[in-house]
Motif scaffolding. Sequence first.
Motif, short mmCIF file in Angstrom:
data_model
loop_
_atom_site.label_atom_id
_atom_site.label_comp_id
_atom_site.label_asym_id
_atom_site.label_seq_id
_atom_site.Cartn_x
_atom_site.Cartn_y
_atom_site.Cartn_z
N SER A 1 0.85 -1.19 0.00
CA SER A 1 0.00 0.00 0.00
C SER A 1 0.90 1.25 0.00
O SER A 1 2.09 1.17 0.30
N ASN A 2 0.30 2.38 -0.33
CA ASN A 2 1.06 3.63 -0.30
C ASN A 2 1.60 3.94 1.09
O ASN A 2 2.71 4.47 1.23
N SER B 1 3.29 9.15 1.86
CA SER B 1 2.24 8.25 1.38
C SER B 1 1.24 8.97 0.50
O SER B 1 0.80 8.45 -0.53
N GLU B 2 0.88 10.20 0.89
CA GLU B 2 -0.06 10.99 0.09
C GLU B 2 0.55 11.40 -1.25
O GLU B 2 -0.13 11.40 -2.28
N ALA C 1 0.43 8.62 -3.78
CA ALA C 1 -0.90 8.37 -4.34
C ALA C 1 -1.25 9.31 -5.49
O ALA C 1 -2.22 9.07 -6.21
N GLU D 1 -1.29 11.06 -9.09
CA GLU D 1 -1.15 10.48 -10.42
C GLU D 1 0.14 10.92 -11.10
O GLU D 1 0.74 10.16 -11.87
#
Length: 249
Positions: free
Chosen positions: A54-55, A123-124, A127, A129
């Motif tokens: 996961s991120n 982490s953000e 995410a 693009e």
Amino acid sequence: MKSLLLALQFFTIIPVHKNLPMENRQISGMYSLFPWIGAGIGAISCLGLYFEWSNLMTGFSIVFLGILLSGGLHMDGFIDTSDAFFSYKDRLKRLEILDDPRVGAFGVMAVVLLVIGKVIIVSEVLAAESFHWIFILLIPFFSRATLTMLFGLTRSAKESGLAHFFKQKMNVNMVLFATLFNFFVGLFLIGWFTDWLIAITFAAVLLVFICLFRHWIMKNFGGVTGDLLGASVEVSEVVLWLTLLLLLS
């Protein structure tokens, strides 16, 4: 080569079992190459992208590897700096706290908030693009370049310690010139691989950060120490990741 080995010996966990000379040429070269040590740490941290995590887990691995590969050196400086600053003592007492090997409550709270905040921000960013792996490589690069710029532009807070020894040995003009060159190389790579607007924003943010952080350390500590330089690495990385998050969101 001796300067590179010195940089690896002092700023990473890579074992360099060799007695190396520490004269003007080697010390100046060590700090001139220091941002590329950060780029190497960032390159290894990119390995976290190849796992199907996961991120949040990938963000944690990037932050963890950055701390691990540097031996926690800069994080230790951040902890000591937090303890000293939030003691609300006078300048001399703050310098004494920087030398104290014990960790206080303020240092613990600050480092917990720093690590958690950094993991969440990274982490953000992952995410987004338009995220590119080059950011993982170059943000540690820029944070180390920021350290060398601050070191070259700021007097020592005390006439003892490793930072003072290095400052006495260092050719300041050579290091500042090399650091400016490193900044331009990093900004060019950001613009080439991603977006020139991000490169220009990074340049502005780093310039403001160096000015403000230098003013802050002069006001509160009267000069620079190794711990304050370590703190600059950690704080500048968070600032750059946060800037990137705002640009990509």
